[in-house]
Design an enzyme around this catalytic site. Structure first.
Site, PDB file in Angstrom:
ATOM      1  N   CYS A   2       0.842  -1.181   0.000  1.00 39.73           N
ATOM      2  CA  CYS A   2       0.000   0.000   0.000  1.00 39.73           C
ATOM      3  C   CYS A   2       0.889   1.247   0.000  1.00 39.73           C
ATOM      4  CB  CYS A   2      -0.960   0.090   1.166  1.00 39.73           C
ATOM      5  SG  CYS A   2      -2.149  -1.250   1.210  1.00 39.73           S
ATOM      6  N   ARG A  27       4.324  -0.418  -4.519  1.00 40.14           N
ATOM      7  CA  ARG A  27       3.963  -0.876  -3.175  1.00 40.14           C
ATOM      8  C   ARG A  27       2.691  -1.715  -3.167  1.00 40.14           C
ATOM      9  NH1 ARG A  27       6.803   1.957   0.692  1.00 40.14           N
ATOM     10  NH2 ARG A  27       5.295   1.393   2.273  1.00 40.14           N
ATOM     11  N   TRP A  75      -2.346  -2.946  -1.718  1.00 38.74           N
ATOM     12  CA  TRP A  75      -1.956  -4.357  -1.784  1.00 38.74           C
ATOM     13  C   TRP A  75      -2.855  -5.038  -0.770  1.00 38.74           C
ATOM     14  CZ3 TRP A  75       0.250  -8.125   1.446  1.00 38.74           C
ATOM     15  CH2 TRP A  75       0.779  -9.249   0.785  1.00 38.74           C
ATOM     16  N   ASN A 101      -1.896   2.723   5.263  1.00 43.19           N
ATOM     17  CA  ASN A 101      -0.981   1.624   4.950  1.00 43.19           C
ATOM     18  C   ASN A 101      -0.617   0.955   6.265  1.00 43.19           C
ATOM     19  OD1 ASN A 101       1.142  -0.030   4.012  1.00 43.19           O
ATOM     20  ND2 ASN A 101       2.622   1.593   4.404  1.00 43.19           N
ATOM     21  N   GLY A 102      -0.705  -0.371   6.316  1.00 46.28           N
ATOM     22  CA  GLY A 102      -0.396  -1.101   7.538  1.00 46.28           C
ATOM     23  C   GLY A 102      -1.524  -2.069   7.829  1.00 46.28           C
ATOM     24  N   GLU A 475      19.094 -16.819  -5.908  1.00 42.63           N
ATOM     25  CA  GLU A 475      18.561 -15.537  -6.378  1.00 42.63           C
ATOM     26  C   GLU A 475      18.028 -15.676  -7.817  1.00 42.63           C
ATOM     27  OE1 GLU A 475      17.526 -13.033  -5.132  1.00 42.63           O
ATOM     28  OE2 GLU A 475      17.463 -11.528  -6.701  1.00 42.63           O
ATOM     29  N   LYS A 479      14.144 -14.915  -8.910  1.00 42.07           N
ATOM     30  CA  LYS A 479      13.775 -13.979  -9.989  1.00 42.07           C
ATOM     31  C   LYS A 479      12.882 -14.675 -11.001  1.00 42.07           C
ATOM     32  CE  LYS A 479      14.526 -11.148  -8.504  1.00 42.07           C
ATOM     33  NZ  LYS A 479      15.022 -10.492  -7.390  1.00 42.07           N
ATOM     34  N   GLU A 482       9.267 -15.286  -9.544  1.00 42.62           N
ATOM     35  CA  GLU A 482       8.400 -14.125  -9.313  1.00 42.62           C
ATOM     36  C   GLU A 482       8.003 -13.428 -10.603  1.00 42.62           C
ATOM     37  OE1 GLU A 482      12.056 -11.388  -7.548  1.00 42.62           O
ATOM     38  OE2 GLU A 482      10.036 -10.957  -6.869  1.00 42.62           O
ATOM     39  N   HIS A 498      20.308 -36.577  -4.453  1.00 36.20           N
ATOM     40  CA  HIS A 498      19.629 -37.016  -3.233  1.00 36.20           C
ATOM     41  C   HIS A 498      18.129 -36.747  -3.277  1.00 36.20           C
ATOM     42  CE1 HIS A 498      23.428 -38.031  -1.405  1.00 36.20           C
ATOM     43  NE2 HIS A 498      23.886 -36.815  -1.651  1.00 36.20           N
ATOM     44  N   LYS A 591       6.598  -4.441  -3.392  1.00 38.51           N
ATOM     45  CA  LYS A 591       8.028  -4.287  -3.151  1.00 38.51           C
ATOM     46  C   LYS A 591       8.378  -4.167  -1.679  1.00 38.51           C
ATOM     47  CE  LYS A 591      11.924  -2.196  -5.346  1.00 38.51           C
ATOM     48  NZ  LYS A 591      12.353  -3.518  -5.854  1.00 38.51           N
TER      49      LYS A 591
HETATM   50  C1  F6R Z   1      12.280 -10.061  -4.704  1.00 38.62           C
HETATM   51  C2  F6R Z   1      12.250  -9.092  -3.643  1.00 38.62           C
HETATM   52  C3  F6R Z   1      11.842  -9.553  -2.289  1.00 38.62           C
HETATM   53  C4  F6R Z   1      12.462  -8.680  -1.198  1.00 38.62           C
HETATM   54  C5  F6R Z   1      11.878  -9.062   0.161  1.00 38.62           C
HETATM   55  C6  F6R Z   1      12.513  -8.257   1.274  1.00 38.62           C
HETATM   56  O1  F6R Z   1      12.690  -9.513  -5.910  1.00 38.62           O
HETATM   57  O2  F6R Z   1      12.505  -7.940  -3.845  1.00 38.62           O
HETATM   58  O3  F6R Z   1      12.153 -10.893  -2.086  1.00 38.62           O
HETATM   59  O4  F6R Z   1      13.835  -8.840  -1.196  1.00 38.62           O
HETATM   60  O5  F6R Z   1      10.502  -8.847   0.163  1.00 38.62           O
HETATM   61  O6  F6R Z   1      12.373  -6.889   1.047  1.00 38.62           O
HETATM   62  P1  F6R Z   1      13.395  -5.864   1.648  1.00 38.62           P
HETATM   63  O7  F6R Z   1      14.675  -6.033   0.962  1.00 38.62           O
HETATM   64  O8  F6R Z   1      12.785  -4.511   1.407  1.00 38.62           O
HETATM   65  O9  F6R Z   1      13.490  -6.195   3.109  1.00 38.62           O
END
Ligand code: F6R
Length: 596
Positions: A2, A27, A75, A101-102, A475, A479, A482, A498, A591
């Site tokens: 949000c 957000r 969100w 937001n929250g 990582e 990527k 997602e 295994h 994000k």
């Molecule tokens: C994936 C991504 C998330 C964040 C995670 C933590 O691309 O960005 O996995 O890394 O939600 O967010 P932060 O880094 O803001 O604590």
């Protein structure tokens, strides 16, 4: 998770709100809405479950005048994605509008009480109760009414309330980010300073318990009394950083920015790391072990840094999944490195409660030095990545790995675990990273389209790595999943036999961060023997020859092939493009995850 914005401007406010909302969309993008005060004391509200562009179109067809308003991009946590659940929410009289937001954790009890007292609570969302609580206390003035309302809440909030009768805005925060900033054209409130960056030079960050009233003047309260405003901070975000320029999406722009970001991090932290002066200046105590803490991509970055500490200096390390830290035993003399690009991730902040209870020192490795994490940490390492708008982290990841690695070098030199000459040699090695990263992106741009075309119809992907490269494979898998919505599992290559090998059938794509070792070759042979499609990221002759040796730039053994991640970012994006995904706004994600 949000985004909220509010503005009191000299001209019409809707364009300001929608422009800011477009910059806050990272957000959350389940719904969006604005409410604007009209000269006659009423509100005009527009909401939609589509994106900001649709709201802009609606406002073009059905304009709303007025100079003071609030906006929100959602969100969804409580309540389905419907227009009725979209913010802003109004009180019973239609005089007040609220954006939040929250999470209000006692919303059910509050809602029941409000209904008993005759309020019509129209939506399913927790936030709406707040505007009715403010309505009940309004006789005392808006700021006091907001204070009285938030006193009844448990949970987290950054909220703004608009009074259409007076044109006043009041905002409060507790555990969710909110800034207030004044520019030549008006006063703004926002979840992220980037939303209003083009219009301001400085901003203030609300601390927990602050209530700020924006009317003809701006006044601050804390704990029921007038308070001094928090310090002014300089906004360093440029308009160019907020623009997609000629790129198809922000993610491609942010992938391309990584060589520059890497150079910027090394310019800031390289010199004070190599001689240990960074450590001495930090005031941090010596340590026996290091715990890296974070979620998602940030945890992957932390794992890479933990790998370096173990490999180069034999420091015992532990990687703690912040969202699962309830049973974490924080051992004595632990130094905690908390990785979070936003610095607002609720899981990380909650895990910190545990750390603070044990008195362990915390270093924040973050892209938002003024965030809640930054404010709580004993020492902050800023990642200097600039604003990242694509929801999938790319450049912030690279910046976190390098920033954390500089801290690791500084800590080891500063505590005598490594000689200064070793520190100097390591920082000199890191100086090759910008070129390694640029080369990897260039190679991937050439090779990936064919690889992605051959694999984008697969039902899922396996990723393999060894040692520190395992964290890079993790990582890559994150990527891919997602962005493309395909399953992607990452494993230590030795573990393949295994269990995970059962997933491999003819055509299964298996992406390997190929360190050239005989053990990795054995794993890849096992995949090939079952008809799996090996996409090895390695040196010359590999499917994705993105690693240092390809272009004659020596790779860096002690930190593993960080540059492999860029090739995997490009691959994930391209597979997602072929599958018609929204690159910058993957489904169900946001994000900055400010709920647990
Ligand atoms: C994936 C991504 C998330 C964040 C995670 C933590 O691309 O960005 O996995 O890394 O939600 O967010 P932060 O880094 O803001 O604590």
């Amino acid at each position: 998770m949000c985004g909220i914005v509010a503005g009191r401007t000299s001209g019409a406010v809707t364009g300001t709100l929608t422009e800011a909302l477009a910059r806050l969309e990272y957000r959350g993008y389940d719904s969006v809405g604005v409410a604007v005060a009209q000269g006659d004391g009423t509100l005009q509200v527009r909401r939609t479950t589509a994106r900001v562009e649709a709201l802009v179109d609606r406002l073009a067809a059905d304009p709303v005048g007025g100079t003071t308003g609030v906006g929100h991009t959602r969100w969804a946590t409580h309540g389905a994605v419907t227009e009725g659940n979209a913010h802003p929410h109004a009180d019973c009289s239609g005089r007040l509008a609220l954006v939040h937001n929250g999470i209000i954790t006692n919303a059910d009890a509050l809602r029941a009480g409000l209904r008993e007292r005759g309020h019509v609570v129209a939506s399913d969302v927790d936030s709406e109760v707040v505007v009715h609580l403010v309505e009940e206390a309004l006789g005392t003035g808006l700021a006091a009414a907001v204070e009285a309302a938030v006193e009844q809440l448990t949970g987290t909030w950054a909220l703004a309330v608009l009074d259409a009768l007076t044109g006043e805005l009041v905002a409060a925060s507790h555990g969710s980010p909110l800034v207030v900033a004044e520019g030549p054209e008006g006063v703004y409130l926002a979840s992220d300073v980037a939303a209003v960056a083009p219009w301001i030079e400085d901003f203030r960050v609300l601390e927990d318990g602050h209530v700020v009233a924006v009317g003809d003047t701006t006044t601050w309260r804390h704990g029921g009394r007038a308070a001094e405003p928090p310090p002014l901070r300089r906004c360093t975000i440029s308009v160019a950083e907020l623009s997609r320029e000629l790129y198809a999406d922000f993610m491609s722009k942010e992938i391309d920015e990584q060589p520059l970001v890497a150079a910027r991090v090394l310019e800031s932290w390289g010199a004070p790391a190599q001689d240990g002066s960074l450590w001495h200046g930090s005031g941090l105590p010596d340590f026996a072990r290091v715990a890296v803490l974070g979620c998602g991509t940030s945890l992957n970055a932390g794992r890479a840094v933990a790998g370096v500490l173990g490999r180069v200096a034999g420091v015992p390390t532990q990687a703690v999944v912040a969202s699962e830290a309830d049973d974490w035993v924080v051992e004595p003399d632990t130094l905690v490195l908390a990785f979070s690009q936003s610095g607002e991730t609720a899981d990380v902040l909650r895990a910190l409660d545990r750390v603070e209870h044990r008195g362990a020192p915390v270093v924040a490795v973050t892209n938002s030095a003024w965030s809640a994490l930054g404010r709580r940490a004993d020492f902050v390492m800023s990642c200097h990545a600039g604003p990242e708008i694509g929801v999938a982290a790319t450049k912030t990841y690279t910046a976190q790995v390098l920033t954390g690695t500089c801290l690791a070098i500084a800590a080891c030199v500063g505590t005598g675990r490594l000689a200064r000459s070793t520190g100097r040699a390591m920082v000199a090695d890191l100086g090759r990273v910008p070129d390694l990263v640029a080369q990897s992106i260039g190679v991937a741009m050439q090779a990936v389209p064919t690889i992605a075309a051959a694999t984008s119809e697969a039902s899922g992907f396996l990723f393999l790595g060894r040692g520190i490269a395992r964290s890079y494979a993790d990582e890559g898998a994150l990527k891919l999943k997602e962005l493309s919505y395909l399953w992607a599992e990452s494993h230590a290559s030795g573990e393949l036999k295994h269990g995970p090998l059962a997933l491999v059938e003819p055509g299964t794509p298996v992406v390997a961060v190929d360190d050239g070792s005989s053990r990795m070759q054995a794993s890849l042979a096992e995949v090939r023997a079952r008809g799996g499609d090996v996409i090895d990221i390695g040196g010359p002759g590999s499917a994705l020859p993105a690693l240092g040796t390809t272009g004659g730039i020596p790779g860096i053994d002690w930190c593993g092939p960080l540059e492999s991640v860029m090739a995997m970012q490009v691959l994930a994006r391209q597979v997602a493009v072929l599958r018609g995904r929204d690159i910058d706004k993957p489904r169900n994600l946001a994000k900055s995850v400010t709920v647990e």
